[in-house]
Design a protein around this motif. Structure first.
Motif, mmCIF file in Angstrom:
data_model
loop_
_atom_site.group_PDB
_atom_site.id
_atom_site.type_symbol
_atom_site.label_atom_id
_atom_site.label_comp_id
_atom_site.label_asym_id
_atom_site.label_seq_id
_atom_site.Cartn_x
_atom_site.Cartn_y
_atom_site.Cartn_z
ATOM 1 N N LEU A 113 0.853 -1.182 0.000
ATOM 2 C CA LEU A 113 0.000 0.000 0.000
ATOM 3 C C LEU A 113 0.891 1.235 0.000
ATOM 4 O O LEU A 113 1.273 1.756 1.035
ATOM 5 C CB LEU A 113 -0.898 -0.012 1.234
ATOM 6 C CG LEU A 113 -2.114 0.912 1.244
ATOM 7 C CD1 LEU A 113 -3.050 0.578 0.094
ATOM 8 C CD2 LEU A 113 -2.846 0.783 2.564
ATOM 9 N N ASP A 115 1.713 4.451 -3.164
ATOM 10 C CA ASP A 115 0.878 5.392 -3.902
ATOM 11 C C ASP A 115 -0.104 4.557 -4.716
ATOM 12 O O ASP A 115 0.132 4.231 -5.879
ATOM 13 C CB ASP A 115 1.728 6.280 -4.814
ATOM 14 C CG ASP A 115 2.634 7.198 -4.016
ATOM 15 O OD1 ASP A 115 2.221 7.581 -2.911
ATOM 16 O OD2 ASP A 115 3.734 7.503 -4.476
ATOM 17 N N GLY A 116 -1.240 4.224 -4.078
ATOM 18 C CA GLY A 116 -2.122 3.240 -4.667
ATOM 19 C C GLY A 116 -1.670 1.863 -4.228
ATOM 20 O O GLY A 116 -1.119 1.679 -3.153
ATOM 21 N N ILE A 117 -1.874 0.858 -5.067
ATOM 22 C CA ILE A 117 -1.511 -0.515 -4.740
ATOM 23 C C ILE A 117 -0.377 -0.958 -5.641
ATOM 24 O O ILE A 117 -0.446 -0.830 -6.855
ATOM 25 C CB ILE A 117 -2.711 -1.464 -4.908
ATOM 26 C CG1 ILE A 117 -3.825 -1.076 -3.934
ATOM 27 C CG2 ILE A 117 -2.303 -2.915 -4.670
ATOM 28 C CD1 ILE A 117 -5.073 -1.889 -4.108
ATOM 29 N N ARG A 126 -5.153 -10.177 -1.994
ATOM 30 C CA ARG A 126 -6.005 -9.042 -1.613
ATOM 31 C C ARG A 126 -5.675 -8.492 -0.233
ATOM 32 O O ARG A 126 -6.512 -7.903 0.419
ATOM 33 C CB ARG A 126 -7.498 -9.424 -1.660
ATOM 34 C CG ARG A 126 -7.931 -10.128 -2.914
ATOM 35 C CD ARG A 126 -9.431 -10.408 -2.933
ATOM 36 N NE ARG A 126 -9.912 -11.001 -1.702
ATOM 37 C CZ ARG A 126 -9.775 -12.290 -1.377
ATOM 38 N NH1 ARG A 126 -9.153 -13.111 -2.200
ATOM 39 N NH2 ARG A 126 -10.262 -12.758 -0.237
ATOM 40 N N ARG A 145 -6.853 4.209 4.300
ATOM 41 C CA ARG A 145 -6.224 3.973 2.989
ATOM 42 C C ARG A 145 -6.574 2.586 2.463
ATOM 43 O O ARG A 145 -6.852 2.415 1.266
ATOM 44 C CB ARG A 145 -4.714 4.125 3.101
ATOM 45 C CG ARG A 145 -4.243 5.547 3.366
ATOM 46 C CD ARG A 145 -2.737 5.596 3.504
ATOM 47 N NE ARG A 145 -2.075 5.154 2.281
ATOM 48 C CZ ARG A 145 -0.827 4.706 2.243
ATOM 49 N NH1 ARG A 145 -0.127 4.618 3.360
ATOM 50 N NH2 ARG A 145 -0.278 4.354 1.102
ATOM 51 N N GLU A 148 -10.114 2.632 1.159
ATOM 52 C CA GLU A 148 -10.214 3.302 -0.148
ATOM 53 C C GLU A 148 -9.766 2.387 -1.282
ATOM 54 O O GLU A 148 -10.311 2.434 -2.390
ATOM 55 C CB GLU A 148 -9.371 4.571 -0.142
ATOM 56 C CG GLU A 148 -9.910 5.679 0.762
ATOM 57 C CD GLU A 148 -8.929 6.830 0.892
ATOM 58 O OE1 GLU A 148 -7.825 6.746 0.276
ATOM 59 O OE2 GLU A 148 -9.252 7.804 1.590
ATOM 60 N N GLN A 149 -8.756 1.558 -1.010
ATOM 61 C CA GLN A 149 -8.215 0.672 -2.045
ATOM 62 C C GLN A 149 -8.951 -0.669 -2.111
ATOM 63 O O GLN A 149 -8.704 -1.465 -3.018
ATOM 64 C CB GLN A 149 -6.729 0.415 -1.793
ATOM 65 C CG GLN A 149 -5.873 1.673 -1.816
ATOM 66 C CD GLN A 149 -5.861 2.343 -3.179
ATOM 67 O OE1 GLN A 149 -6.131 1.708 -4.192
ATOM 68 N NE2 GLN A 149 -5.562 3.636 -3.200
ATOM 69 N N VAL A 151 -8.803 -3.308 0.033
ATOM 70 C CA VAL A 151 -7.945 -4.450 0.367
ATOM 71 C C VAL A 151 -8.084 -4.794 1.849
ATOM 72 O O VAL A 151 -8.606 -4.008 2.642
ATOM 73 C CB VAL A 151 -6.463 -4.148 0.054
ATOM 74 C CG1 VAL A 151 -6.280 -3.920 -1.436
ATOM 75 C CG2 VAL A 151 -5.962 -2.933 0.844
#
Length: 210
Positions: A113, A115-117, A126, A145, A148-149, A151
């Protein structure tokens, strides 16, 4: 197949004696390894494999019961490291091989985790692995965070070993520390998903909240 995630490097060696009763124990390392002496004290004739040496191509991993990877996250995420772990991951799924990682290396077994995934080794699907939950500045921000993603989280609180079983997607815990499992439910109609947490301590086994 079991994937062991240990909060420190000495802990996987404690499992080596148990696994050596049923098969061979191997250590993947790069140059010097602080684990070699500890492992040799617990297991008769462990297989020591320097990934840059000739032994790697000669080892029959089908006969190995437990493989401990004493490799840095950078090595594991390199092109060669990814190819090696992908091959060993497939072998583990097909047979009796179990894999063990320790310390910072546990973080790359799932997703990263950043900048994004960022793709890790995806041995635990996952899921973002946190090697030391005490080092996280804000657990609330981390949960936000991850939500938001979309996961899951598995966070270690030392000293602990979390054993992930892919067959039933569960985690069991041994040690004086704990493991935190987090998943996120809901989020329909623009609402923020609700975090659900399970804290596992010594002897407990469970899956992510659903």
């Amino acid at each position: 197949m079991t994937i062991y995630l240990a909060s420190s490097l000495d802990l996987p060696a404690d499992y080596a004696a148990k696994h050596s009763e049923h098969g061979l124990v191997a250590l993947l390392h790069e140059g010097e390894s602080a684990l070699i002496e500890t492992l040799q004290a617990k297991v008769d004739t462990p297989i020591l494999v320097d990934i840059h040496g000739p032994t790697l191509s000669r080892v029959n991993f089908d006969a190995v019961e437990l493989l401990i990877a004493d490799l840095t996250p950078e090595t594991l995420l390199s092109a060669g490291g990814r190819r090696l772990m992908d091959a060993l991951g497939h072998l583990a799924q097909e047979g009796e091989l179990s894999l063990a990682f320790a310390g910072d290396a546990t973080a790359v077994t799932g997703l990263l985790l950043e900048d994004g995934i960022t793709a890790g080794l995806n041995l635990i699907p996952r899921t973002v692995i946190i090697p030391d939950v005490q080092a996280v500045p804000s657990l609330a921000a981390l949960l936000g965070r991850a939500s938001e993603q979309g996961v899951r989280l598995l966070a270690l609180d030392a000293p602990v070993v979390a054993a992930y079983e892919p067959e039933n997607d569960t985690v069991s815990v041994q040690g004086a520390g704990s493991a935190l499992l987090a998943s996120f439910l809901g989020g329909d109609n623009g609402e923020r998903p609700t975090a659900r947490l399970h804290a596992l301590t010594d002897g407990m086994r469970d899956g992510w909240p659903a």
